[in-house]
Design a protein around this motif. Structure first.
Motif, PDB file in Angstrom:
ATOM      1  N   LYS A 122       1.839  14.325  -9.046  1.00 10.43           N
ATOM      2  CA  LYS A 122       2.841  15.226  -9.304  1.00 10.43           C
ATOM      3  C   LYS A 122       2.640  15.710 -10.632  1.00 10.43           C
ATOM      4  N   SER A 123       2.909  14.395 -11.396  1.00  9.29           N
ATOM      5  CA  SER A 123       2.839  14.553 -13.062  1.00  9.29           C
ATOM      6  C   SER A 123       1.641  15.305 -13.564  1.00  9.29           C
ATOM      7  N   GLU A 175       0.864  -1.136  -0.126  1.00 16.07           N
ATOM      8  CA  GLU A 175       0.033   0.015   0.142  1.00 16.07           C
ATOM      9  C   GLU A 175       0.906   1.232  -0.059  1.00 16.07           C
ATOM     10  N   LYS A 176       2.023   1.065   0.745  1.00 20.01           N
ATOM     11  CA  LYS A 176       2.772   2.188   0.710  1.00 20.01           C
ATOM     12  C   LYS A 176       3.413   2.802  -0.734  1.00 20.01           C
ATOM     13  N   GLN A 177       3.722   1.404  -1.472  1.00 23.41           N
ATOM     14  CA  GLN A 177       4.307   1.638  -2.819  1.00 23.41           C
ATOM     15  C   GLN A 177       3.331   2.269  -3.661  1.00 23.41           C
ATOM     16  N   SER A 178       2.010   1.895  -3.588  1.00 22.96           N
ATOM     17  CA  SER A 178       0.796   2.160  -4.357  1.00 22.96           C
ATOM     18  C   SER A 178       0.780   3.701  -3.856  1.00 22.96           C
ATOM     19  N   GLU A 190       2.746   5.855  -2.847  1.00 28.79           N
ATOM     20  CA  GLU A 190       4.135   6.729  -3.479  1.00 28.79           C
ATOM     21  C   GLU A 190       3.820   6.706  -5.115  1.00 28.79           C
ATOM     22  N   GLN A 191       3.277   5.547  -5.760  1.00 31.92           N
ATOM     23  CA  GLN A 191       3.412   5.669  -7.275  1.00 31.92           C
ATOM     24  C   GLN A 191       1.896   6.875  -7.524  1.00 31.92           C
ATOM     25  N   ALA A 192       0.842   6.658  -6.572  1.00 31.64           N
ATOM     26  CA  ALA A 192      -0.156   7.608  -6.560  1.00 31.64           C
ATOM     27  C   ALA A 192       0.291   9.307  -6.606  1.00 31.64           C
ATOM     28  N   LYS A 193       1.265   9.161  -5.341  1.00 32.15           N
ATOM     29  CA  LYS A 193       1.863  10.515  -5.297  1.00 32.15           C
ATOM     30  C   LYS A 193       2.585  11.112  -6.424  1.00 32.15           C
ATOM     31  N   THR A 194       3.389  10.251  -7.217  1.00 28.34           N
ATOM     32  CA  THR A 194       4.134  10.650  -8.404  1.00 28.34           C
ATOM     33  C   THR A 194       3.349  11.110  -9.565  1.00 28.34           C
ATOM     34  N   GLN A 195       2.113  10.027  -9.820  1.00 20.23           N
ATOM     35  CA  GLN A 195       1.392  10.695 -10.851  1.00 20.23           C
ATOM     36  C   GLN A 195       0.487  11.752 -10.465  1.00 20.23           C
TER      37      GLN A 195
END
Length: 154
Positions: A31-32, A19-22, A24-29
């Motif tokens: 930001k993008s 879930e933490k990785q998910s 982090e990916q969501a945060k990156t998306q």
């Protein structure tokens, strides 16, 4: 019992890690997407500015075209006009005489602005001599010009 609790803790830990990785990916998306949104907002703002400038220019062109048309209407000639003058005049005439200009375009297609003016004046019941005075040519030349403007076949 301790062994089962440890397995559960490891399973929970693994789920939390996933879930933490998910996240982090969501945060990156996010930001993008924010960067893309900012770029699009800038582009939208530039396009809105372009539209505003174009509409102001269009209004100025219509006013210029109106003045040129009134010059003709008041007996002036077109012999010193440039192609841009004809284009401006025809842009105004397409507003002022929308139905007539649509009929001319339907009958003759995309013809040069000077020829559009000739056909408009003919549709406005100017005779060859009057059109000739406007264009600075004789009436026989007007007749020949009109004969050269080929109607579209149906």
């Amino acid at each position: 019992m301790l062994h089962r609790t440890r397995k559960r803790l490891i399973a929970v830990h693994n789920r939390l890690k996933a879930e933490k990785q998910s996240l982090e990916q969501a945060k990156t998306q996010i930001k993008s997407l924010k960067r893309e949104s900012a770029k699009k907002s800038d582009r939208i703002e530039r396009l809105n500015n372009d539209i505003m400038v174009a509409s102001q220019s269009s209004a100025a062109n219509a006013q210029c075209g109106k003045e040129l048309y009134h010059h003709i209407k008041n007996g002036g000639t077109t012999i010193t006009w440039t192609k841009q003058d004809y284009e401006l005049c025809m842009a105004y005439c397409k507003i002022e005489f929308a139905e007539t200009m649509a009929e001319i375009e339907r009958c003759y297609g995309n013809i040069a602005p000077r020829k559009q003016l000739i056909m408009l004046l003919q549709h406005l019941n100017y005779d060859y001599a009057a059109i000739g005075r406007v264009l600075g040519i004789n009436s026989d030349s007007v007749r020949k010009n009109i004969a050269r403007i080929t109607p579209l076949t149906k």
